[in-house]
Structure formats: C-alpha cells, structure tokens
Design a protein around this motif. Structure first.
Motif, PDB file in Angstrom:
ATOM      1  N   ALA A 144      33.436  47.345  57.128  1.00 47.52           N
ATOM      2  CA  ALA A 144      33.252  47.977  55.813  1.00 47.52           C
ATOM      3  C   ALA A 144      34.421  48.916  55.496  1.00 47.52           C
ATOM      4  CB  ALA A 144      31.920  48.731  55.782  1.00 47.52           C
ATOM      5  N   ASP A 145      34.961  49.579  56.526  1.00 51.21           N
ATOM      6  CA  ASP A 145      36.126  50.454  56.316  1.00 51.21           C
ATOM      7  C   ASP A 145      37.328  49.627  55.844  1.00 51.21           C
ATOM      8  OD1 ASP A 145      34.716  52.720  57.136  1.00 51.21           O
ATOM      9  OD2 ASP A 145      35.202  52.358  59.250  1.00 51.21           O
ATOM     10  N   THR A 146      37.450  48.417  56.390  1.00 52.66           N
ATOM     11  CA  THR A 146      38.534  47.523  55.972  1.00 52.66           C
ATOM     12  C   THR A 146      38.376  47.153  54.492  1.00 52.66           C
ATOM     13  OG1 THR A 146      38.795  46.641  58.194  1.00 52.66           O
ATOM     14  CG2 THR A 146      39.597  45.266  56.409  1.00 52.66           C
ATOM     15  N   SER A 147      37.142  46.886  54.072  1.00 56.95           N
ATOM     16  CA  SER A 147      36.892  46.545  52.659  1.00 56.95           C
ATOM     17  C   SER A 147      37.282  47.689  51.733  1.00 56.95           C
ATOM     18  CB  SER A 147      35.412  46.217  52.436  1.00 56.95           C
ATOM     19  OG  SER A 147      35.033  45.158  53.258  1.00 56.95           O
ATOM     20  N   THR A 148      36.949  48.911  52.162  1.00 56.20           N
ATOM     21  CA  THR A 148      37.295  50.072  51.339  1.00 56.20           C
ATOM     22  C   THR A 148      38.813  50.177  51.196  1.00 56.20           C
ATOM     23  OG1 THR A 148      35.380  51.164  52.307  1.00 56.20           O
ATOM     24  CG2 THR A 148      36.903  52.565  51.076  1.00 56.20           C
ATOM     25  N   ALA A 149      39.526  49.971  52.308  1.00 52.23           N
ATOM     26  CA  ALA A 149      40.990  50.086  52.282  1.00 52.23           C
ATOM     27  C   ALA A 149      41.606  49.032  51.368  1.00 52.23           C
ATOM     28  CB  ALA A 149      41.552  49.955  53.702  1.00 52.23           C
ATOM     29  N   VAL A 150      41.084  47.808  51.396  1.00 47.26           N
ATOM     30  CA  VAL A 150      41.696  46.755  50.584  1.00 47.26           C
ATOM     31  C   VAL A 150      41.429  46.983  49.099  1.00 47.26           C
ATOM     32  CG1 VAL A 150      39.889  44.971  50.433  1.00 47.26           C
ATOM     33  CG2 VAL A 150      42.276  44.300  50.620  1.00 47.26           C
ATOM     34  N   MET A 151      40.292  47.566  48.782  1.00 48.30           N
ATOM     35  CA  MET A 151      39.993  47.802  47.368  1.00 48.30           C
ATOM     36  C   MET A 151      41.039  48.737  46.762  1.00 48.30           C
ATOM     37  SD  MET A 151      37.741  45.741  46.821  1.00 48.30           S
ATOM     38  CE  MET A 151      37.123  45.919  45.175  1.00 48.30           C
ATOM     39  N   ARG A 152      41.486  49.690  47.567  1.00 46.99           N
ATOM     40  CA  ARG A 152      42.531  50.597  47.093  1.00 46.99           C
ATOM     41  C   ARG A 152      43.839  49.829  46.873  1.00 46.99           C
ATOM     42  NH1 ARG A 152      42.242  54.309  51.402  1.00 46.99           N
ATOM     43  NH2 ARG A 152      40.004  54.557  51.266  1.00 46.99           N
ATOM     44  N   ALA A 153      44.157  48.952  47.834  1.00 47.47           N
ATOM     45  CA  ALA A 153      45.411  48.185  47.748  1.00 47.47           C
ATOM     46  C   ALA A 153      45.379  47.207  46.581  1.00 47.47           C
ATOM     47  CB  ALA A 153      45.643  47.434  49.058  1.00 47.47           C
ATOM     48  N   ALA A 154      44.163  46.698  46.274  1.00 43.55           N
ATOM     49  CA  ALA A 154      44.046  45.653  45.255  1.00 43.55           C
ATOM     50  C   ALA A 154      44.206  46.206  43.844  1.00 43.55           C
ATOM     51  CB  ALA A 154      42.697  44.943  45.391  1.00 43.55           C
ATOM     52  N   ASP A 155      44.471  47.485  43.746  1.00 41.03           N
ATOM     53  CA  ASP A 155      44.649  48.109  42.434  1.00 41.03           C
ATOM     54  C   ASP A 155      45.802  47.482  41.662  1.00 41.03           C
ATOM     55  OD1 ASP A 155      43.280  49.781  40.945  1.00 41.03           O
ATOM     56  OD2 ASP A 155      44.316  51.639  41.543  1.00 41.03           O
ATOM     57  N   GLY A 156      46.905  47.213  42.365  1.00 38.26           N
ATOM     58  CA  GLY A 156      48.057  46.674  41.641  1.00 38.26           C
ATOM     59  C   GLY A 156      48.442  45.256  42.044  1.00 38.26           C
ATOM     60  N   ILE A 157      47.745  44.695  43.031  1.00 34.31           N
ATOM     61  CA  ILE A 157      48.124  43.374  43.565  1.00 34.31           C
ATOM     62  C   ILE A 157      46.917  42.439  43.463  1.00 34.31           C
ATOM     63  CG2 ILE A 157      49.058  42.162  45.587  1.00 34.31           C
ATOM     64  CD1 ILE A 157      50.047  44.852  46.632  1.00 34.31           C
ATOM     65  N   TYR A 158      47.151  41.148  43.241  1.00 36.83           N
ATOM     66  CA  TYR A 158      46.048  40.189  43.083  1.00 36.83           C
ATOM     67  C   TYR A 158      45.188  40.131  44.348  1.00 36.83           C
ATOM     68  CZ  TYR A 158      43.516  35.917  41.911  1.00 36.83           C
ATOM     69  OH  TYR A 158      42.530  35.005  41.637  1.00 36.83           O
ATOM     70  N   TYR A 159      43.871  40.302  44.167  1.00 38.67           N
ATOM     71  CA  TYR A 159      42.938  40.318  45.296  1.00 38.67           C
ATOM     72  C   TYR A 159      42.428  38.897  45.545  1.00 38.67           C
ATOM     73  CZ  TYR A 159      38.880  41.938  48.076  1.00 38.67           C
ATOM     74  OH  TYR A 159      37.941  42.150  49.053  1.00 38.67           O
ATOM     75  N   ALA A 160      43.042  38.246  46.527  1.00 38.08           N
ATOM     76  CA  ALA A 160      42.649  36.867  46.852  1.00 38.08           C
ATOM     77  C   ALA A 160      41.532  36.924  47.892  1.00 38.08           C
ATOM     78  CB  ALA A 160      43.847  36.085  47.392  1.00 38.08           C
ATOM     79  N   SER A 161      40.349  37.282  47.434  1.00 41.95           N
ATOM     80  CA  SER A 161      39.249  37.535  48.360  1.00 41.95           C
ATOM     81  C   SER A 161      38.442  36.286  48.629  1.00 41.95           C
ATOM     82  CB  SER A 161      38.325  38.588  47.762  1.00 41.95           C
ATOM     83  OG  SER A 161      37.085  38.562  48.435  1.00 41.95           O
ATOM     84  N   HIS A 162      38.286  35.945  49.910  1.00 44.08           N
ATOM     85  CA  HIS A 162      37.497  34.742  50.212  1.00 44.08           C
ATOM     86  C   HIS A 162      36.032  34.964  49.899  1.00 44.08           C
ATOM     87  CE1 HIS A 162      37.093  37.176  53.832  1.00 44.08           C
ATOM     88  NE2 HIS A 162      36.071  36.445  54.189  1.00 44.08           N
ATOM     89  N   SER A 163      35.562  36.200  49.927  1.00 38.57           N
ATOM     90  CA  SER A 163      34.132  36.374  49.672  1.00 38.57           C
ATOM     91  C   SER A 163      33.784  36.535  48.187  1.00 38.57           C
ATOM     92  CB  SER A 163      33.559  37.516  50.505  1.00 38.57           C
ATOM     93  OG  SER A 163      34.535  38.456  50.841  1.00 38.57           O
ATOM     94  N   TRP A 164      34.777  36.857  47.341  1.00 39.35           N
ATOM     95  CA  TRP A 164      34.535  36.955  45.901  1.00 39.35           C
ATOM     96  C   TRP A 164      34.993  35.728  45.123  1.00 39.35           C
ATOM     97  CZ3 TRP A 164      31.400  40.162  43.738  1.00 39.35           C
ATOM     98  CH2 TRP A 164      31.299  41.488  44.151  1.00 39.35           C
ATOM     99  N   ASN A 165      36.181  35.250  45.446  1.00 42.07           N
ATOM    100  CA  ASN A 165      36.855  34.281  44.583  1.00 42.07           C
ATOM    101  C   ASN A 165      36.122  32.929  44.530  1.00 42.07           C
ATOM    102  OD1 ASN A 165      38.828  32.318  43.609  1.00 42.07           O
ATOM    103  ND2 ASN A 165      40.270  34.024  43.732  1.00 42.07           N
ATOM    104  N   PRO A 166      35.673  32.499  43.338  1.00 48.32           N
ATOM    105  CA  PRO A 166      34.908  31.245  43.249  1.00 48.32           C
ATOM    106  C   PRO A 166      35.682  30.042  43.769  1.00 48.32           C
ATOM    107  CG  PRO A 166      35.073  32.290  41.081  1.00 48.32           C
ATOM    108  CD  PRO A 166      35.848  33.154  42.042  1.00 48.32           C
ATOM    109  N   TYR A 167      37.022  30.065  43.643  1.00 42.86           N
ATOM    110  CA  TYR A 167      37.796  28.901  44.092  1.00 42.86           C
ATOM    111  C   TYR A 167      37.674  28.696  45.600  1.00 42.86           C
ATOM    112  CZ  TYR A 167      39.516  28.358  39.441  1.00 42.86           C
ATOM    113  OH  TYR A 167      39.561  28.145  38.103  1.00 42.86           O
ATOM    114  N   PHE A 168      37.524  29.800  46.332  1.00 43.02           N
ATOM    115  CA  PHE A 168      37.342  29.666  47.778  1.00 43.02           C
ATOM    116  C   PHE A 168      36.086  28.831  48.064  1.00 43.02           C
ATOM    117  CE2 PHE A 168      36.669  30.722  52.176  1.00 43.02           C
ATOM    118  CZ  PHE A 168      37.946  30.912  52.682  1.00 43.02           C
ATOM    119  N   PHE A 169      35.016  29.111  47.315  1.00 50.49           N
ATOM    120  CA  PHE A 169      33.744  28.393  47.521  1.00 50.49           C
ATOM    121  C   PHE A 169      33.838  26.943  47.037  1.00 50.49           C
ATOM    122  CE2 PHE A 169      32.882  32.841  47.594  1.00 50.49           C
ATOM    123  CZ  PHE A 169      31.838  33.009  48.485  1.00 50.49           C
TER     124      PHE A 169
END
Ligand SMILES: *Cc1c(COP(=O)(O)O)cnc(C)c1O
Length: 352
Positions: A144-169
């Motif tokens: 969960a700490d890792t998720s918090t850190a990436v959310m901060r980073a994803a502010d200016g960069i595209y978040y290619a998240s396997h758990s959110w992105n519909p294309y992954f599914f």
C-alpha cells in the motif's frame, strides 16, 4: 467499467489458421492500428493435464512468457495502446511481475518507464526490472505504501497501471479465449484462479462473457478465487455477505504476487465470482509450502504464488465431482523467486 464501446468478434476458422499467439484473436482485441502493436509473439501457452488427489484437471502454463509470468498478456495490450497514443514515458506500481512485464514491453517499444515496487520484492524480480532499462523505485514498507508513492509520481506522467487500466484486462482475457479454444471451443465447468487485484480473474470473466455473448460457448464457468490466508480481504468479504470490509488482519505470506490488502476492484471481483456461482477460498502458509514442494517433485518450478493457486485447487476439488472440467493456471516462473524458495530448505536435513 471495461466497456470500450466496441464489439469483439470471433471467426473460429480464421483464428485456427493464425500463429499461436494472443493476437490470433485480433478482432477481439481493442487496438486500432497494426503498427502500434508491441508483442513478443506471446500466448497460446500449453494447457496440460495435472492429477491432484485423484482428480484430473487442466493447468495452463502461464509461467512460460517472455518475462516469466502471465502479466505479459496484459502488458502487450496496455503498452500497445500507450504506444498508439504516442506516449513516451509511463509509471507503474507492482509487487514485481507486472512491473517486469511492463518494463519488458516498454523496452521493446522504446518507451521510458519508472516502476515502483515494495523493497521486499524478490530480488530476482527487481533485478529483472532494472535489466530491461526501467527506472526502479524500491519503496520501503507495504504494498500500500508503494501505491501511495506511485500516485504522487503519476501526477505528471502517464499511469500505466495494470490494476486500473482496462486495456490490461482486455489482454488477460485472452487466457479464457485460449482455454476455450484448447478445449475445442467449449467452456470449462470451473476455473480456479489466484486473486490479489484480480487482473487474471476479472480478465477471465471478461473473456468468458465475450465468448458467451458471441455464442461461441454455451455457459459461463464457475469462477473460484484463491487468496493466501495471510492476506485475504476478498475471502473474508465472501464470508461476510460479499461486502468489502477494511478491518482485515494482514500477516506476511510467501504468496507475494497476491498479497494485496486493498484491491481497487475488490467489489467487482466479488460480484464476478458470486454471479458465476463460484466461491473464494484461502490457503495457509503450510498449504502453500507443501504444495510448492509437491509441485517441485512433479517437475514444476513455479513461484510460491502459483503454489498458492494449486493449494486452492486442492481445497476446491474436495467439493467438486470428478466429471467436472476444471482449469487452473501456473502464473509465475520459479526462477523469479529462487532466493525465497532457497530459504525454504531446512539446512539441517537438506529437505525442503
Ligand atoms: C499478478 C500475479 C497474480 C495475480 O494477481 P492479481 O493481483 O490478482 O492480478 C498471481 N500470480 C502471480 C505470479 C502474479 O504475478
């Protein structure tokens, strides 16, 4: 949520003539232009027989991908989409394997990528991510700490998240297409899959339901989700009226690939399992360890998370008739976790 406003099509005769990769289901994969596709000719992994406690079941060998886990199915679709949008830099967070898969596909596409992963992830996976040229950001503490850190980073960069992105599914759904094709275009009665964030289970649910809607298969299989007792929020929820609760105790588990305390699509996973007439099961550390050792002695070198799945199959089989067609999967290669697996030897006896 997964609706991309487009209708998948299946031409079984055309599919049969194409190379054995996920891209044989081209008309069911939502990427518009061929030039954007980023692929290692992945997929169509063997569906092999496995006898467990006198039951014969099928296991899909999804540890046999270029990056060593089934996450390549999702990464191929997601990074192809990212590529088609002209994006040249992404961030992703992962407990290891998704990060390795995304890093591999980004390397092939020439897209920069930053991967956030818990610092406690298997050393092999972290090395693999760096070797592909990705920027690795190891985060101390929990997933969960890792998720918090990436959310901060994803502010200016595209978040290619396997758990959110519909294309992954829409990539992981090819697991269901392949299983049905390999069973001569019929659905299994039961599919037993590991669940953390549910990228494989929800993908399979999408895949089976697209085949059902298209009239290719006649029934939806029952979906059984497997969690490790040490981190089992969805199993606990299934016991409490299929409602997510947040007060779930978390212990450490060997099954690092599914140790997700707050699955972001948790309610969707529960709904998919419940609607299919399936169930959630949870396995102890002892069951994971025993099954990992048993698999090894049968010639299968997979990571502990995959052993958790097969331990779940063992539990589920006690409640299933022998004539049911049961399909499960091996999700990650053992070589990724050799360090952790090596620690399971009891040095006094030399036995694992
Ligand atoms: C990602 C992964 C899973 C399943 O995880 P989800 O979080 O449900 O997507 C299972 N096994 C391995 C080896 C994995 O890497």
């Amino acid at each position: 949520m997964f609706d991309l406003d487009w209708i998948p099509r299946f031409d079984l005769q055309a599919i049969a003539q194409r190379p054995p990769t996920i891209w044989r289901y081209r008309e069911a994969l939502p990427i518009d232009n061929e030039e954007s596709i980023i692929s290692f000719d992945e997929g169509f992994t063997p569906l092999s027989r496995l006898v467990i406690d006198d039951h014969e079941i099928w296991v899909k060998q999804d540890h046999l991908f270029a990056s060593g886990s089934y996450k390549d199915r999702g990464a191929s679709l997601m990074i192809s989409k990212v590529n088609s949008l002209g994006i040249d830099h992404v961030v992703e967070d992962s407990s290891g394997n998704a990060g390795a898969a995304v890093a591999a596909y980004c390397a092939r596409a020439g897209i920069a990528c930053d991967i956030y992963a818990p610092a406690s992830t298997s050393a092999g996976k972290l090395t693999q991510i760096r070797w592909y040229g990705a920027q690795l950001c190891p985060i101390p503490g929990s997933r969960a700490d890792t998720s918090t850190a990436v959310m901060r980073a994803a502010d200016g960069i595209y978040y290619a998240s396997h758990s959110w992105n519909p294309y992954f599914f829409h990539g992981t759904k090819t697991w269901a297409f392949e299983v049905c094709e390999q069973l001569s275009w019929r659905a299994p009665d039961v599919a037993i899959l590991p669940v953390g964030n549910g990228t494989l289970l929800l993908g399979a649910a999408i895949g089976f339901s697209e085949l059902l809607t298209a009239g290719v298969i006649k029934q939806m299989p029952r979906l059984i989700g497997v969690q490790a007792l040490g981190c089992a929020p969805l199993y606990q929820a299934s016991l409490r009226g299929w409602q997510i609760t947040t007060d779930v105790a978390v212990l450490s588990t060997l099954a690092e690939g599914i140790a997700i305390t707050q699955p972001i699509r948790g309610q969707q996973i529960l709904d998919a399992v419940r609607k299919s007439g399936g169930a959630m099961v949870a396995v102890s550390e002892e069951e994971i360890h025993d099954t990992l050792r048993w698999l090894g002695h049968q010639g299968w070198y997979v990571e502990p998370t995959s052993a958790a799945t097969i331990a779940g199959v063992r539990q589920a089989l006690r409640h299933l008739d022998k004539d049911q067609i049961v399909v499960s999967t091996l999700t990650g290669h053992g070589l990724k976790s050799t360090g952790k697996i090596g620690h399971l030897f009891d040095d006094a006896s030399g036995e694992a």
